[in-house]
Design a protein around this motif. Structure first.
Motif, PDB file in Angstrom:
ATOM      1  N   VAL A  92      15.805  64.527 161.886  1.00  0.00           N
ATOM      2  CA  VAL A  92      17.117  63.909 162.077  1.00  0.00           C
ATOM      3  C   VAL A  92      17.041  63.171 163.410  1.00  0.00           C
ATOM      4  O   VAL A  92      16.568  63.736 164.404  1.00  0.00           O
ATOM      5  N   PHE A  93      17.524  61.929 163.443  1.00  0.00           N
ATOM      6  CA  PHE A  93      17.465  61.125 164.659  1.00  0.00           C
ATOM      7  C   PHE A  93      18.815  60.508 165.003  1.00  0.00           C
ATOM      8  O   PHE A  93      19.578  60.141 164.114  1.00  0.00           O
ATOM      9  N   ASN A  94      19.048  60.398 166.289  1.00  0.00           N
ATOM     10  CA  ASN A  94      20.237  59.740 166.825  1.00  0.00           C
ATOM     11  C   ASN A  94      20.253  58.297 166.320  1.00  0.00           C
ATOM     12  O   ASN A  94      19.257  57.577 166.426  1.00  0.00           O
ATOM     13  N   GLU A  95      21.387  57.871 165.778  1.00  0.00           N
ATOM     14  CA  GLU A  95      21.520  56.529 165.211  1.00  0.00           C
ATOM     15  C   GLU A  95      21.201  55.433 166.229  1.00  0.00           C
ATOM     16  O   GLU A  95      20.696  54.363 165.867  1.00  0.00           O
ATOM     17  N   LYS A  96      21.451  55.693 167.495  1.00  0.00           N
ATOM     18  CA  LYS A  96      21.171  54.700 168.535  1.00  0.00           C
ATOM     19  C   LYS A  96      19.687  54.374 168.641  1.00  0.00           C
ATOM     20  O   LYS A  96      19.308  53.355 169.217  1.00  0.00           O
ATOM     21  N   TYR A  97      18.851  55.249 168.107  1.00  0.00           N
ATOM     22  CA  TYR A  97      17.411  55.076 168.235  1.00  0.00           C
ATOM     23  C   TYR A  97      16.730  54.803 166.898  1.00  0.00           C
ATOM     24  O   TYR A  97      15.503  54.858 166.802  1.00  0.00           O
ATOM     25  N   HIS A  98      17.530  54.465 165.872  1.00  0.00           N
ATOM     26  CA  HIS A  98      16.969  54.097 164.577  1.00  0.00           C
ATOM     27  C   HIS A  98      16.282  52.729 164.689  1.00  0.00           C
ATOM     28  O   HIS A  98      16.627  51.912 165.537  1.00  0.00           O
ATOM     29  N   ASN A  99      15.333  52.506 163.809  1.00  0.00           N
ATOM     30  CA  ASN A  99      14.635  51.213 163.678  1.00  0.00           C
ATOM     31  C   ASN A  99      13.866  50.797 164.931  1.00  0.00           C
ATOM     32  O   ASN A  99      13.716  49.616 165.209  1.00  0.00           O
ATOM     33  N   LYS A 100      13.381  51.768 165.671  1.00  0.00           N
ATOM     34  CA  LYS A 100      12.578  51.497 166.861  1.00  0.00           C
ATOM     35  C   LYS A 100      11.188  52.126 166.751  1.00  0.00           C
ATOM     36  O   LYS A 100      10.410  52.082 167.694  1.00  0.00           O
ATOM     37  N   GLY A 101      10.895  52.751 165.608  1.00  0.00           N
ATOM     38  CA  GLY A 101       9.582  53.345 165.380  1.00  0.00           C
ATOM     39  C   GLY A 101       9.418  54.762 165.904  1.00  0.00           C
ATOM     40  O   GLY A 101       8.343  55.350 165.781  1.00  0.00           O
ATOM     41  N   TYR A 102      10.484  55.334 166.469  1.00  0.00           N
ATOM     42  CA  TYR A 102      10.367  56.685 167.035  1.00  0.00           C
ATOM     43  C   TYR A 102      10.135  57.753 165.968  1.00  0.00           C
ATOM     44  O   TYR A 102       9.369  58.695 166.186  1.00  0.00           O
ATOM     45  N   ALA A 103      10.784  57.626 164.835  1.00  0.00           N
ATOM     46  CA  ALA A 103      10.611  58.622 163.770  1.00  0.00           C
ATOM     47  C   ALA A 103       9.185  58.567 163.226  1.00  0.00           C
ATOM     48  O   ALA A 103       8.554  59.607 163.006  1.00  0.00           O
ATOM     49  N   THR A 104       8.654  57.373 163.035  1.00  0.00           N
ATOM     50  CA  THR A 104       7.280  57.234 162.559  1.00  0.00           C
ATOM     51  C   THR A 104       6.300  57.784 163.590  1.00  0.00           C
ATOM     52  O   THR A 104       5.388  58.554 163.251  1.00  0.00           O
ATOM     53  N   GLU A 105       6.488  57.421 164.844  1.00  0.00           N
ATOM     54  CA  GLU A 105       5.591  57.865 165.919  1.00  0.00           C
ATOM     55  C   GLU A 105       5.585  59.391 166.053  1.00  0.00           C
ATOM     56  O   GLU A 105       4.533  60.018 166.137  1.00  0.00           O
ATOM     57  N   SER A 106       6.766  59.979 166.060  1.00  0.00           N
ATOM     58  CA  SER A 106       6.842  61.436 166.194  1.00  0.00           C
ATOM     59  C   SER A 106       6.385  62.128 164.918  1.00  0.00           C
ATOM     60  O   SER A 106       5.758  63.197 164.974  1.00  0.00           O
ATOM     61  N   GLY A 107       6.656  61.540 163.763  1.00  0.00           N
ATOM     62  CA  GLY A 107       6.199  62.106 162.494  1.00  0.00           C
ATOM     63  C   GLY A 107       4.680  62.169 162.427  1.00  0.00           C
ATOM     64  O   GLY A 107       4.104  63.185 162.028  1.00  0.00           O
ATOM     65  N   LYS A 108       4.021  61.087 162.819  1.00  0.00           N
ATOM     66  CA  LYS A 108       2.553  61.084 162.837  1.00  0.00           C
ATOM     67  C   LYS A 108       2.029  62.150 163.790  1.00  0.00           C
ATOM     68  O   LYS A 108       1.066  62.855 163.477  1.00  0.00           O
ATOM     69  N   ALA A 109       2.662  62.277 164.952  1.00  0.00           N
ATOM     70  CA  ALA A 109       2.199  63.246 165.948  1.00  0.00           C
ATOM     71  C   ALA A 109       2.349  64.683 165.448  1.00  0.00           C
ATOM     72  O   ALA A 109       1.447  65.507 165.635  1.00  0.00           O
ATOM     73  N   ILE A 110       3.467  64.997 164.795  1.00  0.00           N
ATOM     74  CA  ILE A 110       3.679  66.377 164.338  1.00  0.00           C
ATOM     75  C   ILE A 110       2.786  66.689 163.136  1.00  0.00           C
ATOM     76  O   ILE A 110       2.320  67.823 162.977  1.00  0.00           O
ATOM     77  N   ILE A 111       2.513  65.694 162.293  1.00  0.00           N
ATOM     78  CA  ILE A 111       1.596  65.907 161.171  1.00  0.00           C
ATOM     79  C   ILE A 111       0.184  66.158 161.701  1.00  0.00           C
ATOM     80  O   ILE A 111      -0.506  67.083 161.250  1.00  0.00           O
ATOM     81  N   ASP A 112      -0.237  65.359 162.677  1.00  0.00           N
ATOM     82  CA  ASP A 112      -1.546  65.604 163.308  1.00  0.00           C
ATOM     83  C   ASP A 112      -1.610  67.010 163.889  1.00  0.00           C
ATOM     84  O   ASP A 112      -2.601  67.724 163.715  1.00  0.00           O
ATOM     85  N   PHE A 113      -0.550  67.415 164.577  1.00  0.00           N
ATOM     86  CA  PHE A 113      -0.477  68.749 165.168  1.00  0.00           C
ATOM     87  C   PHE A 113      -0.591  69.819 164.080  1.00  0.00           C
ATOM     88  O   PHE A 113      -1.338  70.791 164.214  1.00  0.00           O
ATOM     89  N   ALA A 114       0.136  69.634 162.983  1.00  0.00           N
ATOM     90  CA  ALA A 114       0.127  70.625 161.901  1.00  0.00           C
ATOM     91  C   ALA A 114      -1.266  70.773 161.293  1.00  0.00           C
ATOM     92  O   ALA A 114      -1.732  71.891 161.054  1.00  0.00           O
ATOM     93  N   PHE A 115      -1.931  69.660 161.056  1.00  0.00           N
ATOM     94  CA  PHE A 115      -3.259  69.735 160.466  1.00  0.00           C
ATOM     95  C   PHE A 115      -4.303  70.242 161.464  1.00  0.00           C
ATOM     96  O   PHE A 115      -5.151  71.063 161.118  1.00  0.00           O
ATOM     97  N   ASN A 116      -4.257  69.761 162.684  1.00  0.00           N
ATOM     98  CA  ASN A 116      -5.284  70.115 163.672  1.00  0.00           C
ATOM     99  C   ASN A 116      -5.081  71.478 164.317  1.00  0.00           C
ATOM    100  O   ASN A 116      -6.030  72.221 164.502  1.00  0.00           O
ATOM    101  N   GLU A 117      -3.849  71.793 164.694  1.00  0.00           N
ATOM    102  CA  GLU A 117      -3.587  73.021 165.453  1.00  0.00           C
ATOM    103  C   GLU A 117      -3.129  74.188 164.575  1.00  0.00           C
ATOM    104  O   GLU A 117      -3.479  75.327 164.835  1.00  0.00           O
ATOM    105  N   LEU A 118      -2.313  73.892 163.571  1.00  0.00           N
ATOM    106  CA  LEU A 118      -1.765  74.953 162.725  1.00  0.00           C
ATOM    107  C   LEU A 118      -2.629  75.197 161.488  1.00  0.00           C
ATOM    108  O   LEU A 118      -2.340  76.102 160.712  1.00  0.00           O
ATOM    109  N   LYS A 119      -3.620  74.354 161.297  1.00  0.00           N
ATOM    110  CA  LYS A 119      -4.544  74.468 160.159  1.00  0.00           C
ATOM    111  C   LYS A 119      -3.819  74.356 158.820  1.00  0.00           C
ATOM    112  O   LYS A 119      -4.144  75.043 157.847  1.00  0.00           O
TER     113      LYS A 119
END
Length: 177
Positions: free
Chosen positions: A87-114
């Protein structure tokens, strides 16, 4: 405290002090429209920030100045599967933050959480959500018809909604990224 950094963001655990930023977006009807809850009051956000600070499934997405602009949800399921939500603050929609953070957490899940597999669900009417999942290279696995409800109508009858189901496997993620 665990945290993940990207070029523009810090993804970290919530603290009770995050309640004001949480209120800024959870009090917005447009932001919570597809969520399983209604808008939050200030008091509810104070309590929610405390609860999220205790819950390892919730991650605060922050700008480098520590302003919380949204949150990610990453929860362990059966069979080395993790569920992703956001869920993201509407003021920050369409700036790529959700994609950027989504990629980072997916990488974390695969690499660190196995994680072996990551899944996510959204309402088909929420095109911003399913387009985000597709930008994250997740595959649509299903369209469930009237499978869930979060709200009721004026006669106390469930308002049934559809769900898109998305997923990505470890091998797919590293093959696509």
């Amino acid at each position: 405290m665990k945290f993940i950094t990207t070029d523009r963001l810090i993804i970290r655990r919530f603290t009770p002090d995050d309640w004001k930023d949480l209120y800024e977006y959870l009090s917005n009807e447009k932001v919570v429209f597809y969520e399983p809850y209604d808008v939050f009051s200030e008091d509810a956000c104070k309590k929610e920030a405390i609860e999220r600070a205790k819950d390892e499934a919730f991650w605060a997405v922050c700008l480098k100045n520590n302003k919380v602009i949204g949150n990610l949800y990453l929860a362990k399921q059966d069979f080395d599967t993790w569920e992703l939500g956001y869920v993201f603050n509407e003021k920050y929609h369409n700036k790529g933050y959700a994609t950027e953070s989504g990629k980072a957490i997916i990488d974390f899940a695969f690499n660190e959480l196995k994680a072996r597999r990551i899944v996510a669900m959204c309402n088909p009417l929420n095109s911003s959500s399913w387009k985000l999942l597709e930008r994250l290279n997740m595959r649509r696995e299903g369209h469930l018809l009237q499978n869930i409800y979060f709200k009721k109508d004026e006669n106390n009858r469930p308002i049934w909604v559809d769900t898109y189901e998305y997923a990505i496997l470890f091998d797919e993620w590293f093959g696509n990224n």
